[in-house]
Design a protein around this motif. Structure first.
Motif, PDB file in Angstrom:
ATOM      1  N   CYS A 216       0.849  -1.178   0.000  1.00  0.00           N
ATOM      2  CA  CYS A 216       0.000   0.000   0.000  1.00  0.00           C
ATOM      3  C   CYS A 216       0.888   1.233   0.000  1.00  0.00           C
ATOM      4  O   CYS A 216       1.883   1.281   0.727  1.00  0.00           O
ATOM      5  N   TRP A 217       0.503   2.189  -0.829  1.00  0.00           N
ATOM      6  CA  TRP A 217       1.249   3.458  -0.909  1.00  0.00           C
ATOM      7  C   TRP A 217       2.715   3.194  -1.236  1.00  0.00           C
ATOM      8  O   TRP A 217       3.604   3.866  -0.778  1.00  0.00           O
ATOM      9  N   GLU A 289      -0.117  -2.462  -6.414  1.00  0.00           N
ATOM     10  CA  GLU A 289      -0.478  -1.359  -5.522  1.00  0.00           C
ATOM     11  C   GLU A 289      -1.911  -1.556  -5.034  1.00  0.00           C
ATOM     12  O   GLU A 289      -2.865  -1.330  -5.773  1.00  0.00           O
ATOM     13  N   SER A 291      -3.508   0.078  -2.683  1.00  0.00           N
ATOM     14  CA  SER A 291      -4.235   1.300  -2.329  1.00  0.00           C
ATOM     15  C   SER A 291      -4.571   2.139  -3.557  1.00  0.00           C
ATOM     16  O   SER A 291      -4.817   3.348  -3.448  1.00  0.00           O
ATOM     17  N   ARG A 292      -4.610   1.506  -4.721  1.00  0.00           N
ATOM     18  CA  ARG A 292      -5.114   2.147  -5.940  1.00  0.00           C
ATOM     19  C   ARG A 292      -6.556   1.702  -6.155  1.00  0.00           C
ATOM     20  O   ARG A 292      -6.891   0.531  -5.954  1.00  0.00           O
ATOM     21  N   HIS A 307      -5.045   9.993   1.681  1.00  0.00           N
ATOM     22  CA  HIS A 307      -4.570   9.205   0.547  1.00  0.00           C
ATOM     23  C   HIS A 307      -5.405   7.932   0.373  1.00  0.00           C
ATOM     24  O   HIS A 307      -5.749   7.278   1.358  1.00  0.00           O
ATOM     25  N   PRO A 308      -5.740   7.597  -0.882  1.00  0.00           N
ATOM     26  CA  PRO A 308      -5.350   8.269  -2.135  1.00  0.00           C
ATOM     27  C   PRO A 308      -6.310   9.366  -2.600  1.00  0.00           C
ATOM     28  O   PRO A 308      -6.469   9.584  -3.806  1.00  0.00           O
ATOM     29  N   GLY A 309      -6.962  10.070  -1.666  1.00  0.00           N
ATOM     30  CA  GLY A 309      -7.763  11.231  -2.058  1.00  0.00           C
ATOM     31  C   GLY A 309      -9.186  11.218  -1.540  1.00  0.00           C
ATOM     32  O   GLY A 309     -10.119  11.506  -2.296  1.00  0.00           O
TER      33      GLY A 309
END
Length: 361
Positions: A216-217, A289, A291-292, A307-309
């Motif tokens: 993640c990240w 990834e 955390s996408r 994150h991620p927003g």
């Protein structure tokens, strides 16, 4: 003037090299470790006198009635001392936790993983204190500690965090590898014990099947889908090469990472996340990834950060519950995205009981 312009950066570079050399010296390591020990002891004496008293008594060999006894901790209704049973392989992806002690938050992460993945075997590589849950397969992590012990001999500490905290974060990857090899497990999901899981990970794992493992990240191993043990082998060897002085380039970068953070009065330093970042540079494209946002869902890297927003509320991600599933509003589009997991890093661990989606009774 051109000469002065050249001298100034050279002097700065020389000062930084000298600083790194001091950090890397055996004497500096010994003095730093002694200072950290004295600081820790003084904090314990002030904040937990009973623990300090026990340590002193143990140091001088006192036993019996003079020892201070800890009050027994309450074990919740979804946990009890289990009867030992043999592990039976299933088609569902096994889920693995590694944790020392029976921390208050541990029962919630284990129970939530079981709630969302009732057909998956949940392994807890722990110690005697947390061998109390009847829905997990408990294994003493010391049975898989050979390579971790070897790494400990090589390790040098470059972090403002305590050595016990940072060292086990490195060692867990050796423990996990040894456990997988001993039990002939080719794939698994490893979860940090402060992670709450809400997704069917057997289905979810197909998203990442082309990768060795996920982060993640780009650096955090809180949701670690492992598809190829060879990938974990190579990361463990990368750590051994760094601290065994076979890879001086990345060793110097680990030390420099700590030096820069310390210079700017930032907490932390060289940790397993730093190593994952460097390993990703060498092995670009082999890590997934998590955390996408993929297919409308995501694995949270840290509930304390957007994150991620995502939208925040009271210092953590703002969560919307739908049918027992957590969602967050993606700031750029306003779309509600489902969280497959939430990572309660740091002080957020105390909130985990509020995010357990099962029936605690």
């Amino acid at each position: 003037m051109p000469i002065l312009k050249n001298i100034r950066p050279n002097v700065a570079a020389m000062k930084f090299r000298v600083y790194m050399a001091i950090l890397d010296s055996e004497l500096a390591q010994a003095l730093l470790n002694r200072a950290r020990t004295l600081k820790a002891v003084s904090q314990i004496a002030l904040l937990d006198p009973r623990r300090f008293t026990r340590a002193i008594l143990k140091r001088f060999g006192f036993t019996g009635p003079m020892q201070v006894q800890e009050p027994s901790s309450h074990i919740p209704s979804f946990s009890k001392v289990p009867s030992k049973k043999a592990y039976l392989a299933t088609s569902s992806l096994p889920i693995i936790f590694i944790h020392r002690s029976n921390s208050e938050h541990l029962k919630y992460s284990l129970a939530q993983a079981h709630e969302s993945n009732p057909n998956s075997t949940i392994f807890l590589l722990g110690d005697s204190s947390n061998n109390v849950y009847d829905f997990v397969e408990h294994r003493p992590f010391v049975e898989y500690f050979q390579e971790a012990a070897h790494f400990q001999k090589l390790y040098k500490h470059y972090s403002t965090h305590g050595i016990d905290f940072e060292l086990i974060c490195f060692q867990r990857w050796f423990i996990l590898r040894e456990f997988l090899m001993a039990n002939n497990l080719a794939q698994c999901l490893y979860l940090d014990s402060d992670t709450m899981l809400y997704a069917d990970v057997t289905k979810e794992s197909k998203k990442f099947e082309q990768f060795d493992f996920t982060l993640c990240w780009n650096s955090i191993g809180c949701v670690f889908f492992l598809n190829h043990v060879k990938g974990l082998d190579e990361f463990c060897q990368f750590l051994l090469d760094i601290y065994g002085n076979k890879n001086k380039f990345y060793y110097d970068r680990m030390v420099a990472h700590y030096a820069v953070r310390k210079k700017h009065q930032l907490a932390g330093g060289a940790c397993d996340m730093t190593a994952f970042q460097f390993y990703s540079e060498v092995n670009f494209g082999q890590m997934g990834e998590a955390s996408r946002i993929i297919d409308g869902s995501v694995y949270d890297p840290n509930i304390n950060m957007p994150h991620p927003g995502f939208e925040m509320q009271n210092g953590i991600k703002k969560i919307i519950w739908k049918d027992g599933q957590p969602y967050g509003k993606f700031s750029r589009t306003g779309e509600e995205i489902r969280f497959n997991s939430l990572h309660f890093n740091g002080r957020a661990k105390k909130l985990m009981s509020q995010y357990y989606a099962g029936n605690i009774d």
